[in-house]
Design an enzyme around this catalytic site. Structure first.
Site, mmCIF file in Angstrom:
data_model
loop_
_atom_site.group_PDB
_atom_site.id
_atom_site.type_symbol
_atom_site.label_atom_id
_atom_site.label_comp_id
_atom_site.label_asym_id
_atom_site.label_seq_id
_atom_site.Cartn_x
_atom_site.Cartn_y
_atom_site.Cartn_z
ATOM 1 N N ASP A 1 92.723 33.171 65.787
ATOM 2 C CA ASP A 1 93.811 32.257 66.079
ATOM 3 C C ASP A 1 93.760 31.189 64.991
ATOM 4 O O ASP A 1 92.699 30.912 64.433
ATOM 5 C CB ASP A 1 93.607 31.640 67.461
ATOM 6 C CG ASP A 1 94.639 30.592 67.772
ATOM 7 O OD1 ASP A 1 95.833 30.922 67.742
ATOM 8 O OD2 ASP A 1 94.241 29.441 68.029
ATOM 9 N N ASP B 1 95.583 27.681 64.880
ATOM 10 C CA ASP B 1 95.552 26.283 65.296
ATOM 11 C C ASP B 1 94.504 26.077 66.388
ATOM 12 O O ASP B 1 94.560 26.698 67.449
ATOM 13 C CB ASP B 1 96.931 25.849 65.791
ATOM 14 C CG ASP B 1 98.019 26.074 64.747
ATOM 15 O OD1 ASP B 1 97.678 26.170 63.549
ATOM 16 O OD2 ASP B 1 99.191 26.170 65.129
#
Length: 184
Positions: free
Chosen positions: A12, A14
């Site tokens: 991922d 952020d």
């Protein structure tokens, strides 16, 4: 490794690699989390493909557009290069179910991972998922890989849920990379 046998770490973006100010769309605000550049470099050196997969509902919400997403992604690549680290792929979902309706690409959906599998010849059963929310790492359970929830970003809010799902929790991307390289 031969095509169809390659392995990757799906990250991922952020809250896992970079600080998450919410709807990150300004390249000038991209900040690597401590140790993230070195962690990705370590994965690269160990032969892992490193791929970002990110939900970007800000696009569906009209907060920013795909051009802004790509500008942020380019800045991330620049920051990683300063650590001799690289990404081998980047995928994103621009949807939000309440706005655009359901889709198969929004995590924990698996379409983007299947796209990466087809493009890069991945063996998903030998891949890892690392993120700061359960939805980031749940695809590992569906696709047969392994996962780590990081406590950075929003991860600290989800440790109990991760433990209940049997997903290991680590401090950050550096800790996840160390475990992956060790063969955890």
């Amino acid at each position: 490794m031969a095509d169809g046998n390659r392995r990757a770490v799906f990250l991922d973006r952020d809250g896992t690699i970079v600080e998450d100010p919410g709807f990150l769309h300004d390249p000038g605000k991209v900040r690597l989390l401590p140790g993230a550049g070195e962690a990705i470099h370590r994965l690269n050196d160990a032969g892992w493909l490193v791929i970002t997969v990110s939900n970007q509902s800000g696009i569906a919400r009209g907060v920013y557009d795909a051009v802004a997403y790509h500008a942020v992604q380019r800045r991330l690549v620049e920051l990683l290069a300063a650590h001799q680290a690289r990404l081998d792929g980047a995928y994103f979902c621009p949807h939000h179910p309440a706005i655009t309706g359901p889709c198969e690409c929004r995590k924990p959906g698996v379409r983007l991972f299947r796209d990466a599998q087809a493009a890069l010849g991945l063996d998903l059963a030998h891949c890892y998922w690392v993120g700061d929310r359960p939805g980031d790492v749940e695809p590992a359970r569906t696709l047969g890989g392994q996962a780590f929830l990081v406590e950075t970003g929003r991860g600290a809010d989800h440790t109990a849920q991760a433990h209940a799902l049997g997903i290991p929790v680590v401090a950050d991307l550096a800790a996840a990379a160390s475990a992956i390289v060790r063969g955890a």
